[in-house]
Each structure stands twice: as C-alpha cells, then as structure tokens.
Write an enzyme that holds these catalytic residues in place. Structure first.
Site, PDB file in Angstrom:
ATOM      1  N   GLY A   1      32.661  33.017  67.976  1.00  0.00           N
ATOM      2  CA  GLY A   1      33.041  31.664  68.381  1.00  0.00           C
ATOM      3  C   GLY A   1      32.495  30.566  67.497  1.00  0.00           C
TER       4      GLY A   1
ATOM      5  N   HIS B   1      48.784  43.780  49.199  1.00  0.00           N
ATOM      6  CA  HIS B   1      49.778  43.081  48.367  1.00  0.00           C
ATOM      7  C   HIS B   1      50.574  44.048  47.487  1.00  0.00           C
ATOM      8  CE1 HIS B   1      46.560  43.001  45.148  1.00  0.00           C
ATOM      9  NE2 HIS B   1      47.627  43.230  44.401  1.00  0.00           N
TER      10      HIS B   1
ATOM     11  N   ASP C   1      43.494  42.032  52.626  1.00  0.00           N
ATOM     12  CA  ASP C   1      44.271  42.644  51.537  1.00  0.00           C
ATOM     13  C   ASP C   1      43.989  44.139  51.382  1.00  0.00           C
ATOM     14  OD1 ASP C   1      46.141  42.810  49.569  1.00  0.00           O
ATOM     15  OD2 ASP C   1      45.015  41.704  48.048  1.00  0.00           O
TER      16      ASP C   1
ATOM     17  N   GLY D   1      48.709  46.443  37.924  1.00  0.00           N
ATOM     18  CA  GLY D   1      48.900  47.888  38.127  1.00  0.00           C
ATOM     19  C   GLY D   1      47.616  48.567  38.557  1.00  0.00           C
ATOM     20  N   ASN D   2      46.457  47.936  38.255  1.00  0.00           N
ATOM     21  CA  ASN D   2      45.166  48.458  38.710  1.00  0.00           C
ATOM     22  C   ASN D   2      44.924  48.169  40.186  1.00  0.00           C
ATOM     23  OD1 ASN D   2      43.769  48.134  35.566  1.00  0.00           O
ATOM     24  ND2 ASN D   2      43.220  49.885  36.848  1.00  0.00           N
ATOM     25  N   SER D   3      45.671  47.208  40.753  1.00  0.00           N
ATOM     26  CA  SER D   3      45.438  46.816  42.142  1.00  0.00           C
ATOM     27  C   SER D   3      45.503  48.015  43.072  1.00  0.00           C
ATOM     28  CB  SER D   3      46.485  45.787  42.582  1.00  0.00           C
ATOM     29  OG  SER D   3      46.282  44.546  41.972  1.00  0.00           O
TER      30      SER D   3
END
Length: 477
Positions: free
Chosen positions: A275, A101, A146, A217-219
């Site tokens: 499955g 992201h 992500d 901003g830490n992401s």
C-alpha cells in the site's frame, strides 16, 4: 602506446584465468594440463560454453503486422511477419524463459533446440542436424517485468541453474548467450558493469548492466556467470547506432526466481502489496520539502486501509532500511520491497523528521485481473473444449473494467483449461472477436461456429491481445 594497450589486455585475461580455472579444469577439453595461463583461460571458457549451450534455445515468432512500403497508409496493409529471439531452458520438462516482448504479436511460436555437439570443429559447426525445431505454446507472460514462459512437449532437456543475485558483484566475468541477428548458438564475453541499474529512477525494476556484446536477437537469452549459472535474462540495450555499444541490460535472476513459479502456475504474476508508493529523493525534492537528506527514498503515497496505513506509515517518511539492510536508493529497495508474496512481513526502518522508527508491514496478495475473470467463469458453462480454454462473455460491466479494448464485445480467455490436450497459442486475457471471418459476441456463437467445423479443418481466430488485433491459426483436432 600499442605495447602498453595490449599488455593491459593480457594482464586482464590472466586475472580472469585465475577466476575460471578453480571451477573448470583445463584438462577437460584438451586432455592435458596447460601451464600457460592464456591456454588455461581458453580451455576453461570452452568448457563453460560447451556446458551452457545445450540450455540455450532460439525462439521463432510468427505474427501479423503493418507492412512497410509505398502503398499509401501502410497501417491498413497487414502481412505475415517473423522475428527471432532467444530463450533459456529452466526446467528439464520443457519450460523455457524468454522476454515477453519477444512474443509480442505472436500467433505461432517455435523453438530451435540445439543438439549435443560431437564435433565442435569449424566444419562440424557448419554441418546440418545441429538443432531441431518444435512447436511451443505460451504458458505465461507478464509485460510489466518483461518475462514470459514457453512450454514445449520435450522432456530430458538440459536446464540452466539460477544463480544467487545477491552474490553478484561489479566486475565479475559474465557471458551472453543467444541468437544475435538470428545467429544461433552465439556467445560473447564481458563483465558486470553494474549489479543494479535502473531504467527509470522512480521504478522498482532493476537490471544487471554488462558490456558483454548484446544485439537484437539476444533478447530472452541468458547472462551466465563463471559457474555456469543464470544471473540474468538479456533484455535491452542502449544504443545510438542500433547495435551493441557496450550498454546491455539483463533482468536479474532474483526476478526470474520470483516470476517463474507463478507464470507456470497461473500464467501471470501475482504481486504482493503493502500500500505504499515510493520515489527517489532528488536535491530539488529535498530542498522544497526541507528533508534531512538530499538522497534516498521517500514515501510518496500510502493507500487508505492498506497494510502500510495500518502499520502507521505516512507520506514523506524516508525509508532507511528494509529487513535490516540499508535502503538509501531505489535499486537497493527493488526486489526486496516489490517482489514479495502475500503473507510475508517487511520490517521498514523509517526516518520521520529527526526521529528514527521501525514498522512491521504485512504483505497482502492482490487478485490479478485474470483471476477476477476466472471467478466469473462457471466450469461447466464456460469451458470451450475444442479450444482448450475457459471463456467469459464480455458484457458492459466487464468491458468497463477493460478500458483498453478495441472492440467491446466477444469472448475473453479467462484461463487455459486444465488437462486439455488442445494446443493453440491462445493465452489468458486474449479476446476472441471472430472465427473464420464470422463475428463472435457470445459463448453460444463461438461454440456453434466450432461445432460446424469438422476435424482437421483450418481455423483462423481474430483475437485482441494487448490492445492489438491479430490472427491465430491452427487446425481443429
């Protein structure tokens, strides 16, 4: 009351010191051995931070998006936008893990690499020359988990080792590194609030929960244990005010270890498939289906002809164990069930009515959508050398398999060309709709437009990525 409060804090700090000091000598920072536990803690933390910081980068993303303002329908007004995230060097040859992201809508990605600090005084921290900015390309991305992989043309970097997620325990001390609100080289400290936490009770994805302060901003930055190992990638927070409230969540290192080799090799993640679909058992489900337990995990679907079907699993089977380990909730299944590679086998313990049984279930690797596109590409006819890609024209059949397309024509990037020296931010799955304002619907039109351009000419491609139109700009070599 105050004395009692701070007395508890001092006791907590002293206990942390006992954890840290066996790993990092207090003498490494001060040149002398401190007998005071608080100074030992202080010096141990400083030594850890100094060791980890060179592996943490700031990610600068430039793209286009709707401009906010009072000019009517702002969705029709596009402007350049910039955002900042974090990343962690995972390979000395220039591979960096971050969140998918963080790169959403990116047409240009740059990375700030911290320089080795020779002066860690306050004046030295404010001085220039502490980092260098380099161009980065997106080597791979997976929005479901992500995670994304960046590549920079720099070698000899300081890579952070991955910690063993299975050894992570609640209460362990951890540190969050990154660029909160754009403040590069920041570090905060906390504990593991929960080693496995779900955002969705029916999702196999689990996260490490921490109270180490994490902010926008830490992401993409690392969550690190006291051994200086990466135990998670800081990903999101739960907040009512927009900032840290002690509820931070990181993607576990086990997920990173599973995804990184595939992002590097394929540009996306290949998932093993058995499955079966599973859900968490709730008291309501248990009562309505007359299940023997009101907690655990139930099989909600078995795909016909799948390995699970061949093994004999049935809907309403209750999973009690996986590979000999108890599995009475979704987090305990998590990576053990869904982060598996083709060719592996899973041993499932099942409760069917009052009968306990075990099943050996094969894991098969399903082809990724991009792999199917690559299979359609002819290496000789599909190579667009000036862009460094392998492209496929979108015909009605391909358009039908990509129902989310905004425009059902163009050239889709099936893969990056091997051994290409061309650097653009194009990724597998991007759809090229126009070049310098001229519409592109076929491979011939794309090549013709590129052939008319001379070297060092500015180029703007209109592309579609993840259901959104955007521009990618570069200069033609």
């Amino acid at each position: 009351m105050k004395n009692g409060k701070y007395g508890c804090h001092l006791l907590w700090l002293c206990l942390i010191c006992l954890t840290l000091t066996p790993r990092v000598s207090a003498q490494t920072i001060t040149g002398k051995v401190d007998s005071d536990p608080l100074h030992q803690l202080n010096n141990s933390v400083r030594a850890l931070v100094k060791r980890v910081t060179p592996s943490v980068v700031q990610v600068l993303v430039t793209g286009y998006g709707p401009v906010e303002g009072n000019r009517g329908d702002t969705n029709l007004v596009l402007g350049k936008q910039q955002s900042i995230g974090s990343g962690v060097i995972i390979d000395p040859d220039g591979y960096i893990i971050t969140n998918a992201h963080v790169l959403r809508g990116a047409h240009r990605v740059q990375v700030n690499i911290p320089a080795t600090a020779s002066d860690d005084t306050p004046d030295g921290s404010l001085g220039g020359g502490r980092s260098r900015t380099v161009e980065a390309r997106i080597a791979g991305s997976d929005t479901d988990i992500d995670l994304a992989l960046l590549k920079i043309e720099v070698k000899g970097l300081s890579a952070l080792p991955l910690g063993d997620y299975n050894k992570l325990r609640q209460g362990e001390v951890v540190f969050a590194f990154g660029s909160p609100e754009g403040l590069q080289d920041s570090v905060t400290m906390g504990v593991v609030s929960a080693a496995a936490r779900q955002r969705d009770p029916d999702s196999p994805m689990v996260y490490v929960q921490t109270d180490a302060p994490i902010n926008p901003g830490n992401s993409g930055g690392p969550l690190v244990n006291v051994d200086g190992e990466l135990v998670g990638i800081n990903t999101f927070i739960l907040t009512e005010g927009g900032g840290n409230e002690g509820l931070g969540f990181a993607i576990p290192s086990a997920t990173v270890a599973f995804a990184y080799p595939q992002l590097r090799r394929y540009g996306h993640v290949h998932r093993g498939e058995t499955g079966i679909s599973v859900q968490a058992i709730t008291p309501t489900v248990a009562a309505a289906l007359k299940l023997p337990s009101d907690r655990g995990v139930i099989v909600s679907d078995v795909a016909p002809g799948s390995p699970a079907d061949a093994a004999g699993l049935k809907v309403q089977d209750i999973i009690t164990s996986i590979d000999g380990r108890p599995a009475d909730n979704m987090p305990s299944l998590g990576t053990r069930l869904f982060m598996r590679r083709g060719g592996e086998h899973i041993n499932l313990g099942i409760l069917r009515g009052s009968e306990r049984r075990t099943f050996d279930v094969a894991v098969v690797e399903l082809p990724h959508d991009f792999d199917r596109l690559a299979d359609l590409a002819d290496p000789d006819k599909s190579l667009v050398s000036k862009l460094g890609i392998v492209g496929v024209e979108i015909d009605p059949k391909i358009a039908a398999s990509l129902p989310g397309l905004c425009v059902s024509s163009g050239v889709i990037v099936a893969a990056k060309a091997a051994d290409s020296s061309v650097e653009t931010s194009l990724s597998a799955g991007d759809v090229i709709h126009a070049i310098n304002g001229a519409q592109v619907e076929t491979m011939a039109a794309l090549r013709s437009s590129l052939d008319r351009l001379s070297s060092n000419t500015p180029v703007v491609l209109q592309i579609e990525r993840e259901g959104k139109l955007m521009f990618v700009s570069f200069e033609l070599d």
